[in-house]
Write a protein that holds these residues in place. Structure first.
Motif, PDB file in Angstrom:
ATOM      1  N   PHE A  66       0.833  -1.187   0.000  1.00 48.37           N
ATOM      2  CA  PHE A  66       0.000   0.000   0.000  1.00 48.37           C
ATOM      3  C   PHE A  66       0.874   1.246   0.000  1.00 48.37           C
ATOM      4  O   PHE A  66       1.960   1.246   0.581  1.00 48.37           O
ATOM      5  N   ASN A  67       0.377   2.308  -0.602  1.00 46.49           N
ATOM      6  CA  ASN A  67       1.036   3.597  -0.546  1.00 46.49           C
ATOM      7  C   ASN A  67       0.962   4.099   0.888  1.00 46.49           C
ATOM      8  O   ASN A  67      -0.129   4.220   1.452  1.00 46.49           O
ATOM      9  N   LYS A  70      -1.058   7.611   1.258  1.00 41.94           N
ATOM     10  CA  LYS A  70      -2.443   7.748   0.823  1.00 41.94           C
ATOM     11  C   LYS A  70      -3.355   6.580   1.173  1.00 41.94           C
ATOM     12  O   LYS A  70      -4.571   6.716   1.100  1.00 41.94           O
ATOM     13  N   GLU A  71      -2.796   5.434   1.539  1.00 43.21           N
ATOM     14  CA  GLU A  71      -3.632   4.232   1.636  1.00 43.21           C
ATOM     15  C   GLU A  71      -3.645   3.560   3.007  1.00 43.21           C
ATOM     16  O   GLU A  71      -3.875   2.370   3.118  1.00 43.21           O
ATOM     17  N   ARG A  72      -3.470   4.310   4.067  1.00 44.85           N
ATOM     18  CA  ARG A  72      -3.488   3.723   5.408  1.00 44.85           C
ATOM     19  C   ARG A  72      -4.855   3.120   5.749  1.00 44.85           C
ATOM     20  O   ARG A  72      -4.950   2.035   6.289  1.00 44.85           O
ATOM     21  N   LYS A  73      -5.945   3.853   5.433  1.00 43.72           N
ATOM     22  CA  LYS A  73      -7.283   3.331   5.706  1.00 43.72           C
ATOM     23  C   LYS A  73      -7.566   2.092   4.864  1.00 43.72           C
ATOM     24  O   LYS A  73      -8.150   1.126   5.345  1.00 43.72           O
ATOM     25  N   LEU A  74      -7.144   2.130   3.609  1.00 44.62           N
ATOM     26  CA  LEU A  74      -7.336   0.982   2.727  1.00 44.62           C
ATOM     27  C   LEU A  74      -6.553  -0.222   3.251  1.00 44.62           C
ATOM     28  O   LEU A  74      -7.049  -1.347   3.242  1.00 44.62           O
ATOM     29  N   CYS A  75      -5.348   0.012   3.741  1.00 39.24           N
ATOM     30  CA  CYS A  75      -4.533  -1.052   4.330  1.00 39.24           C
ATOM     31  C   CYS A  75      -5.280  -1.687   5.503  1.00 39.24           C
ATOM     32  O   CYS A  75      -5.364  -2.919   5.595  1.00 39.24           O
ATOM     33  N   GLU A 150      -8.612  -0.288  -6.963  1.00 41.15           N
ATOM     34  CA  GLU A 150      -7.919   0.263  -5.788  1.00 41.15           C
ATOM     35  C   GLU A 150      -6.421   0.034  -5.873  1.00 41.15           C
ATOM     36  O   GLU A 150      -5.639   0.862  -5.414  1.00 41.15           O
TER      37      GLU A 150
END
Length: 172
Positions: A66-67, A70-75, A150
């Motif tokens: 994950f980025n 930008k992608e902590r929530k997605l992680c 995503e």
């Protein structure tokens, strides 16, 4: 414009219906059951874009990247899928300067991913989509596309969705 053309290769559309559940077992007593629901296929889409499998240090590792900015929530969302849908309790994180690497060990699932989404002729390198995936119902297929977007996609200000990959057969 109305003169624009889009060309797609002819797919082998599966008439097989994809089951609702999958059970992975081994001779040494390992048994795991997965619901093949929308979240499972969303995970598969993301893994196809930004995931990996390897046998580093003799482990059978599955991972997602994950980025970091930008992608902590997605992680965290995908970590919940891994824990709740797959029953994986020991998830490791490694923070790179620009990325978060989330990984765990699961030999049967890693072999299943490799068998279904890797090129056998290329020594399990490169990614592909198995024919049976086209037998999914709309909800699960849209979950798969959501995960792929995503991982490797973007949506323009006009609503056009782009998915970019370096995998030749995946693009086809």
């Amino acid at each position: 414009s109305k003169d624009t053309e889009v060309v797609f290769p002819i797919s082998k559309i599966s008439s097989e219906k994809v089951p609702e559940r999958m059970v992975l077992t081994t001779l040494d007593g390992y048994r795991k059951e997965f619901k093949l629901n929308k979240n499972f296929f969303r995970f598969l889409g993301f893994w196809l874009g930004d995931g990996y499998t390897n046998t580093h240090n003799g482990n059978f590792r599955i991972g997602l990247q994950f980025n970091r900015e930008k992608e902590r929530k997605l992680c965290n969302f995908y970590k919940n899928i891994i824990q709740n849908e797959f029953g994986i309790k020991n998830i490791s994180n490694y923070n790179f300067p620009g990325a978060i690497d989330v990984y765990w060990t699961d030999k049967p699932f890693m072999l299943w991913l490799s068998h279904n989404f890797r090129h056998k002729r290329k020594g399990w390198k490169g990614k592909t989509i198995p024919d049976w995936l086209f037998g999914l119902d709309k909800e699960r297929f849209l979950g798969f596309l959501q995960g792929l977007i995503e991982a490797d996609g973007s949506i323009s200000k006009y609503g056009t969705t782009y998915i970019v990959t370096k995998e030749k057969t995946l693009a086809m």
